[in-house]
Design a protein around this motif. Structure first.
Motif, PDB file in Angstrom:
ATOM      1  N   TYR A   2      47.604  34.511  34.378  1.00 17.73           N
ATOM      2  CA  TYR A   2      46.349  33.960  36.071  1.00 17.73           C
ATOM      3  C   TYR A   2      47.318  33.019  37.055  1.00 17.73           C
ATOM      4  O   TYR A   2      47.471  31.806  36.756  1.00 17.73           O
ATOM      5  CB  TYR A   2      45.169  33.889  36.442  1.00 17.73           C
ATOM      6  N   ALA A  95      37.400  33.954  47.054  1.00 16.09           N
ATOM      7  CA  ALA A  95      38.626  34.635  45.866  1.00 16.09           C
ATOM      8  C   ALA A  95      39.505  35.490  46.784  1.00 16.09           C
ATOM      9  O   ALA A  95      40.843  35.510  46.694  1.00 16.09           O
ATOM     10  CB  ALA A  95      37.897  35.488  45.042  1.00 16.09           C
ATOM     11  N   GLU A  96      38.540  36.342  47.737  1.00 10.12           N
ATOM     12  CA  GLU A  96      39.698  37.218  48.876  1.00 10.12           C
ATOM     13  C   GLU A  96      40.416  36.208  50.016  1.00 10.12           C
ATOM     14  O   GLU A  96      42.005  36.321  49.603  1.00 10.12           O
ATOM     15  CB  GLU A  96      38.291  38.120  49.549  1.00 10.12           C
ATOM     16  N   ARG A  99      43.233  34.811  47.305  1.00  9.82           N
ATOM     17  CA  ARG A  99      44.296  36.432  46.922  1.00  9.82           C
ATOM     18  C   ARG A  99      44.345  35.716  45.462  1.00  9.82           C
ATOM     19  O   ARG A  99      44.828  36.003  45.042  1.00  9.82           O
ATOM     20  CB  ARG A  99      45.740  36.124  47.187  1.00  9.82           C
ATOM     21  N   ALA A 100      42.707  35.129  45.344  1.00  9.06           N
ATOM     22  CA  ALA A 100      42.958  35.618  43.669  1.00  9.06           C
ATOM     23  C   ALA A 100      42.826  36.009  43.154  1.00  9.06           C
ATOM     24  O   ALA A 100      42.709  37.786  43.444  1.00  9.06           O
ATOM     25  CB  ALA A 100      41.083  34.469  43.244  1.00  9.06           C
ATOM     26  N   ASP A 101      43.578  35.956  41.849  1.00  7.76           N
ATOM     27  CA  ASP A 101      43.507  36.832  40.079  1.00  7.76           C
ATOM     28  C   ASP A 101      41.969  36.841  39.326  1.00  7.76           C
ATOM     29  O   ASP A 101      42.087  37.621  38.478  1.00  7.76           O
ATOM     30  CB  ASP A 101      44.803  37.491  40.050  1.00  7.76           C
ATOM     31  N   LEU A 102      41.847  35.749  39.423  1.00 11.81           N
ATOM     32  CA  LEU A 102      40.414  34.866  38.417  1.00 11.81           C
ATOM     33  C   LEU A 102      39.460  34.434  39.188  1.00 11.81           C
ATOM     34  O   LEU A 102      39.430  33.777  40.091  1.00 11.81           O
ATOM     35  CB  LEU A 102      41.115  34.800  37.269  1.00 11.81           C
ATOM     36  N   ALA A 128      33.311  41.714  43.125  1.00 13.48           N
ATOM     37  CA  ALA A 128      34.711  41.467  43.173  1.00 13.48           C
ATOM     38  C   ALA A 128      35.826  41.952  42.923  1.00 13.48           C
ATOM     39  O   ALA A 128      35.793  43.297  42.357  1.00 13.48           O
ATOM     40  CB  ALA A 128      34.615  39.210  42.176  1.00 13.48           C
ATOM     41  N   LYS A 129      36.762  41.452  43.439  1.00 17.21           N
ATOM     42  CA  LYS A 129      37.934  42.772  43.703  1.00 17.21           C
ATOM     43  C   LYS A 129      39.157  42.422  42.764  1.00 17.21           C
ATOM     44  O   LYS A 129      39.980  43.323  42.707  1.00 17.21           O
ATOM     45  CB  LYS A 129      38.503  43.122  45.651  1.00 17.21           C
ATOM     46  N   CYS A 130      38.584  41.313  42.538  1.00 23.22           N
ATOM     47  CA  CYS A 130      39.293  40.670  41.036  1.00 23.22           C
ATOM     48  C   CYS A 130      38.585  40.665  39.572  1.00 23.22           C
ATOM     49  O   CYS A 130      37.539  40.704  39.802  1.00 23.22           O
ATOM     50  CB  CYS A 130      40.202  38.739  41.667  1.00 23.22           C
ATOM     51  N   SER A 131      39.686  39.967  38.275  1.00 19.51           N
ATOM     52  CA  SER A 131      38.323  39.946  37.657  1.00 19.51           C
ATOM     53  C   SER A 131      38.110  38.838  37.685  1.00 19.51           C
ATOM     54  O   SER A 131      37.741  37.986  38.151  1.00 19.51           O
ATOM     55  CB  SER A 131      39.839  39.528  36.097  1.00 19.51           C
TER      56      SER A 131
END
Length: 139
Positions: A2, A95-96, A99-102, A128-131
């Motif tokens: 990540y 997170a948004e 631009r987090a991916d986790l 959440a839009k990510c993992s």
């Protein structure tokens, strides 16, 4: 694995925060970034009238100090960020915006009350839009 990880840490569970910070470090790509996040909840207006005017600012400063101390104690390279508002919304917004991916957060074993109002972790997982990695408390 990540590149950008948000680690949401509740100040009431700093020992668990240490665990999830270390887990984030183990999952981070070389050159990636960890953001250690704490959310200070807003105080309802009817309660805020009775409290000192600078209470929110003091709570956010205390949160920053305690989170920075935790990050320093773990030796994990992380940026500290403090937000205020409803915890699940603030975690998802962080997170948004990053631009987090986790997202990593700790959760307790669900009890009866979670079936009516839901836990922060439940809300984050659903929206959440990510993992999202939810670290369960070991009994």
């Amino acid at each position: 694995m990540y590149k950008k990880i948000i680690v949401a840490i509740a100040l009431g569970g700093l020992d668990r925060g240490e665990d999830i910070l270390r887990k984030a470090a183990s999952l981070l790509d070389a050159g990636g970034e960890i953001v250690a996040l704490n959310v200070v909840e807003d105080v309802p207006t009817y309660v805020a009238i009775e409290l000192p005017a600078n209470m929110l600012e003091d709570a956010m400063k205390d949160s920053r100090d305690r989170l920075q101390a935790l990050v320093a104690a773990t030796g994990v390279a992380a940026t500290v960020e403090i937000r205020n508002g409803p915890p699940a919304k603030a975690i998802i917004a962080a997170a948004e915006s990053h631009r987090a991916d986790l997202i990593i957060l700790a959760s307790h074993v669900p009890d009866f009350s979670n079936y009516f109002i839901g836990a922060t972790a439940d809300r984050v997982v659903r929206h959440a839009k990510c993992s999202v990695l939810v670290e369960r408390h070991k009994i």
